[in-house]
Design an enzyme around this catalytic site. Structure first.
Site, PDB file in Angstrom:
ATOM      1  N   GLY A 188     -11.649 -15.161  -8.787  1.00 53.35           N
ATOM      2  CA  GLY A 188     -12.744 -15.365  -9.741  1.00 53.35           C
ATOM      3  C   GLY A 188     -12.250 -15.218 -11.159  1.00 53.35           C
ATOM      4  N   SER A 189     -13.087 -14.631 -12.012  1.00 51.31           N
ATOM      5  CA  SER A 189     -12.819 -14.636 -13.453  1.00 51.31           C
ATOM      6  C   SER A 189     -11.556 -13.910 -13.863  1.00 51.31           C
ATOM      7  CB  SER A 189     -14.009 -14.032 -14.179  1.00 51.31           C
ATOM      8  OG  SER A 189     -15.134 -14.828 -13.927  1.00 51.31           O
ATOM      9  N   THR A 190     -11.007 -13.055 -13.002  1.00 54.38           N
ATOM     10  CA  THR A 190      -9.753 -12.389 -13.382  1.00 54.38           C
ATOM     11  C   THR A 190      -8.642 -13.420 -13.546  1.00 54.38           C
ATOM     12  OG1 THR A 190      -9.291 -11.940 -11.056  1.00 54.38           O
ATOM     13  CG2 THR A 190     -10.312 -10.164 -12.310  1.00 54.38           C
ATOM     14  N   ASP A 209     -19.524 -12.646 -15.276  1.00 55.88           N
ATOM     15  CA  ASP A 209     -19.152 -13.880 -14.617  1.00 55.88           C
ATOM     16  C   ASP A 209     -19.873 -13.964 -13.280  1.00 55.88           C
ATOM     17  OD1 ASP A 209     -16.841 -12.248 -12.868  1.00 55.88           O
ATOM     18  OD2 ASP A 209     -17.290 -11.573 -14.896  1.00 55.88           O
TER      19      ASP A 209
END
Ligand SMILES: [Zn+2]
Length: 599
Positions: free
Chosen positions: A291-293, A593
């Site tokens: 995901g957003s990482t 997110d």
């Protein structure tokens, strides 16, 4: 009256008698020899073999130490207690006295004593005092042979790292498995002739093979930090009724793994009381959608390739049409209408999907994929922990535009926690990515080092300049964006939140989320990269709520353990009054997110 015999007659008669006697003796001897040499020969051969015994000389399995010399796993003397059922005379009485000492039922022992054969284990790896107690009872038919017991003094501490051994002392999980040859050594033996009472006959032939003692391992793990990490991870795991959780702490300068933990966990001293799920080293073996990482990787790639610069802005209206599909941004007040114009720092700060997608478009599939590869997401990390996985993604040639957008903000790609921590360590270490490692020394029994493992540079991934710019942007995330819950007093912290779908076998296990936080500190000279991922938290799935608080506590402990000087301002004693509260508030409220379903 018999006539008196002359002396000659007497002698002759005696000689004659003697001949008869001698003949009889010879016949008897001959028969006996025939009996011995022909009929009884097999029996004697067996008897002779029975007088040679093989005594095992056990090799002691090596000790596993943490970085400061604390023992994490060691082998102690023990006994394997067994019964020779043919020798157990009063079975009921022996069973009654033995049962409570060995943890068996009397009925169970009675069944064992009925068995055919002359050897049946009762208890393996019994500790020495227990055997001494049983020995003192002089129970006929109950005996023991020396063995070794593997013990883990920390209980669950570093359980997934250490692994465990089977009943025969062979490593079957964790480092016990990966370094079984080094730790295990090799048993030796003595073959000697013994007398009828089993005593070795002096001066007779003996064959002797010396045992090779197991070597010791010295790990890079800091037990105190490891303990703290496990405590904090367990707390988040239970507070959020999660399915699982993983965390990794790496020194970005060297690649040393300082701590690594998973929930649920197990006690390697009592493996039989655990299940396979609790024994899984998720941080190393399980892939998940970052995901957003992953936006950090996309931003670093865009800046390093110079397809974007710091002043370029990307506009976010909250959603975007790509072909026939609509891709959404996750919006929170006050950004319900979209994040507006964002430069790369704001894309990370507010975790804007639209911005990350547009950086992805500028890079194109081939280049974005090439950077993910350079960051090590498609190769095994090389830590020597068993079961490492590669990341997964479709071939870049097969990415439609919408897939390129998704991958740019971390969807449709799956990596392991260890891989992602390694990738972030390159950002933290001025662009240089080090190989993660956990065994720093293999030692001989005399304490001298046989192998010393040091830092290994994998490659330069991004320039020092790109690294500095991305780190500064990640500091913005923690200072005033979605990552505020990761702040550590006195230090400038960098990091990124994430919340994404879990990647199950054959696709995503819809509806289940992994809340994560990855970051490092201090900004001015990063010393620790920390990744926390919590699988399937209930009630909330935001990385900021579930994972960042774990990061915060562990980061604080890591700075303390490593004696790192603070690079930030101490927390003000009292809350500072805010004058322009509305605007400040608007700036501070970051959106989180949100995973795109069907993107
Ligand atoms: Zn946005």
């Amino acid at each position: 009256m018999k006539p008196r015999l002359s002396y000659d007659q007497f002698v002759r008669r005696r000689i004659k008698h003697l001949h008869y006697v001698l003949a009889a003796v010879y016949i008897l001897l001959g028969l006996r020899l025939f009996h011995l040499q022909v009929i009884l020969a097999p029996h004697f051969r067996e008897l002779a073999d029975g007088h040679t015994i093989k005594i095992p000389l056990l090799a002691r399995r090596g000790t596993i130490y943490d970085r400061d010399g604390k023992k994490l796993a060691l082998s102690i003397d023990a006994y394997d207690i067994f019964a020779d059922p043919t020798m157990v005379k009063n079975k009921a009485s022996v069973a009654k006295r033995l049962a409570p000492m060995v943890g068996w039922s009397e009925e169970g022992l009675m069944k064992l004593f009925q068995r055919k054969g002359r050897f049946a284990y009762i208890l393996r790896h019994a500790e020495v005092p227990l055997w001494r107690k049983i020995e003192a009872e002089h129970l006929p038919g109950i005996a023991a042979i020396p063995s070794m017991k593997r013990v883990y003094p920390g209980g669950t501490l570093a359980a997934h790292i250490l692994g465990f051994t089977d009943v025969d002392g062979k490593g079957i999980e964790g480092l016990e498995k990966a370094f079984n040859d080094e730790l295990g050594g090799r048993d030796g033996y003595v073959i000697a002739e013994v007398d009828a009472r089993g005593k070795i006959i002096p001066g007779t032939r003996r064959d002797r093979l010396e045992p090779i003692q197991g070597k010791d391992l010295v790990l890079t793990i800091d037990s105190t930090l490891q303990h703290r990490l496990e405590m904090e991870l367990a707390k988040s795991y239970s507070d959020h009724a999660a399915v699982g959780a993983s965390a990794v702490v790496i020194d970005p300068k060297t690649g040393q793994i300082l701590a690594l933990a998973n929930m649920p966990t197990f006690d390697p001293n009592h493996v039989d009381q655990s299940n396979a799920n609790s024994r899984r080293d998720r941080a190393v073996t399980d892939i998940y959608e970052p995901g957003s990482t992953l936006k950090t990787i996309t931003a670093a790639a865009g800046l390093n390739e110079k397809v974007i610069d710091l002043d370029d802005t990307f506009y976010c209206r909250g959603s975007m049409r790509i072909g026939r599909r609509t891709v959404n941004c996750s919006l929170h007040a006050p950004f319900m209408g979209g994040h507006g114009a964002c430069n790369v720092a704001k894309v990370l700060k507010y975790s804007c999907n639209m911005g990350a997608a547009q950086i992805g478009f500028r890079l194109g599939s081939e280049k974005l994929f090439a950077y993910e590869k350079a960051f090590g997401l498609y190769e095994k990390p090389g830590s020597e922990l068993p079961g490492e996985m590669r990341g997964m993604c479709d071939r870049w040639q097969d990415w439609p535009q919408v897939r390129l957008a998704n991958i740019a903000f971390g969807q449709g790609i799956a990596v392991t926690p260890l891989q992602l921590a390694k990738a972030y360590s390159a950002v933290a270490n001025g662009g240089l990515m080090m190989k993660p490692y956990i065994v720093k020394e293999i030692r001989r029994t005399d304490g001298t080092a046989e192998v010393v493992k040091g830092p290994v540079l994998v490659r330069r991934v991004i320039t020092e300049e790109t690294s500095a710019v991305v780190a500064e942007a990640l500091h913005g995330v923690v200072a005033g964006g979605t990552g505020k819950t990761a702040q550590v007093e006195g230090y400038k912290v960098c990091g990124k939140t994430g919340s994404a779908q879990t990647a199950g076998v054959g696709g995503y296990s819809g509806g289940k989320f992994i809340a994560s936080f990855v970051g490092f500190l201090p900004l001015t000279d990063p010393r620790a990269v920390i990744l926390v991922a919590v699988d399937g938290p209930k009630g909330t799935h935001w990385g900021a709520t579930v994972a960042a608080p774990v990061f915060q506590q562990v980061a604080k402990e890591a700075m303390w353990r490593m004696k790192v000087a603070p690079d930030g301002l101490p927390k003000p004693a009292a809350p500072v009054a805010r004058e322009r509260k509305t605007t400040e508030h608007a700036e501070e409220e970051g959106s989180e997110d949100n995973p795109q379903l069907g993107g």
